[in-house]
Design an enzyme around this catalytic site. Sequence first.
Site, PDB file in Angstrom:
ATOM      1  N   CYS A 128       2.745   0.912  -2.171  1.00 51.13           N
ATOM      2  CA  CYS A 128       2.484  -0.291  -2.975  1.00 51.13           C
ATOM      3  C   CYS A 128       2.718  -0.072  -4.473  1.00 51.13           C
ATOM      4  O   CYS A 128       3.308  -0.915  -5.157  1.00 51.13           O
ATOM      5  CB  CYS A 128       1.047  -0.761  -2.747  1.00 51.13           C
ATOM      6  SG  CYS A 128      -0.148   0.581  -2.693  1.00 51.13           S
TER       7      CYS A 128
ATOM      8  N   HIS B  37      -3.015  -4.369  -7.700  1.00 45.18           N
ATOM      9  CA  HIS B  37      -2.911  -3.144  -8.510  1.00 45.18           C
ATOM     10  C   HIS B  37      -2.343  -3.478  -9.894  1.00 45.18           C
ATOM     11  O   HIS B  37      -1.484  -4.352 -10.032  1.00 45.18           O
ATOM     12  CB  HIS B  37      -1.925  -2.162  -7.869  1.00 45.18           C
ATOM     13  CG  HIS B  37      -2.371  -1.551  -6.583  1.00 45.18           C
ATOM     14  ND1 HIS B  37      -3.632  -1.698  -6.054  1.00 45.18           N
ATOM     15  CD2 HIS B  37      -1.693  -0.737  -5.718  1.00 45.18           C
ATOM     16  CE1 HIS B  37      -3.704  -1.011  -4.916  1.00 45.18           C
ATOM     17  NE2 HIS B  37      -2.541  -0.437  -4.689  1.00 45.18           N
TER      18      HIS B  37
END
Length: 338
Positions: free
Chosen positions: A129, A245
């Site tokens: 990710c 994130h």
Amino acid sequence: MGFVVAVVGATGAVGREMLATLEKRRFPVSEIVALASPRSAGQKLTFNGKETTIKATTAEAFKGVQIALFSAGASVAREMGPAAAAAGAVVIDNSSAWRQDAQCPLVIPEVNAAAIKDRPRGIIANPNCSTIQMLVALKPLHDAATLRHIIVSTYQATSGKGHAAVEDLLQQARALANGQPVKPTIFPGQMAQNLLCDWKPSAMEGGEGYSEEETKMVFETQKIMGDLTIGVSPTCVRVPVVNAHSESIHARFARPITVEEAKSLLRNAPGVVLDERPYAPGAHPQPIQASGKDEVFVGRIRRDFTDPNALNLWVVGDNLLKGAALNAVQIAERVIAE
Ligand code: A2P
């Protein structure tokens, strides 16, 4: 007309997003095969308005499957990925199991879609990710000015560690609010009101002192960009955020690049939303705003004070969507378009 699509890890944080993303993007699914551990076998889920029974992940379960999206961890992918491919499925795996295999392409469609076609094992790896959102943001700049070195610090959400990790964070936060002791169940310590580097040590040769997550960002960047000379200096940190994130990125290029040039390159870049607001308190991409969105949000583009070849950027993206499920479904869309 449609495809028989399996989702392995259908009960997990990413697997649920894979199902939702297939629905949302109207992926042509004629039959969904929802697979998980034997613990979940027999449970029901609804896909495209129809109830489906979850089955245990066995080699037989892949009979007739054409596309298999895996998000059940590396050991399941190592064991069952080849079984699914042998049954005729194109496997798109979200774990780290196949990312370093030279015979498995590692793909971000906005960055290296052409690599999808060359898949001798029938397995395509979905990158980490943190790597995905960083490279979606940096690829247009790389094409123009050639990346030399990236210094990246991550601020990673708890959902990246799975559904149970989010529950752990929320349970810890409730305990603190009630003046009770914190009892971590998934994290290796207190996560609420704290930061943790919670990944395993890296096993990469020469990677002593780095976490596994950090060295993934190094080799994945080089493999995806097709350039082993790009340097990456990562520090990965888990923050008490539920989802999405954030990354602070210092990128150095082979030639000088201005903030204005970077903005013009990113304004219409695929998968990017450029945040051009001038600096002001709170005026920057944030996890709570990026959560649930498909795009990678790039803001706070600043010059480096001493290096005209370098820029500083702030990049935020939904780790379950573009960082995992959406990227996998986008790969599947390219596969069926072949
Ligand atoms: P289950 O819910 O049956 O344990 P998360 O990343 O949110 O923790 O989710 C992990 C996913 O991987 C879940 O869907 C989980 O299913 C699945 N999983 C875990 N172990 C296995 C296994 N041995 N075989 C297949 N799926 C597994």
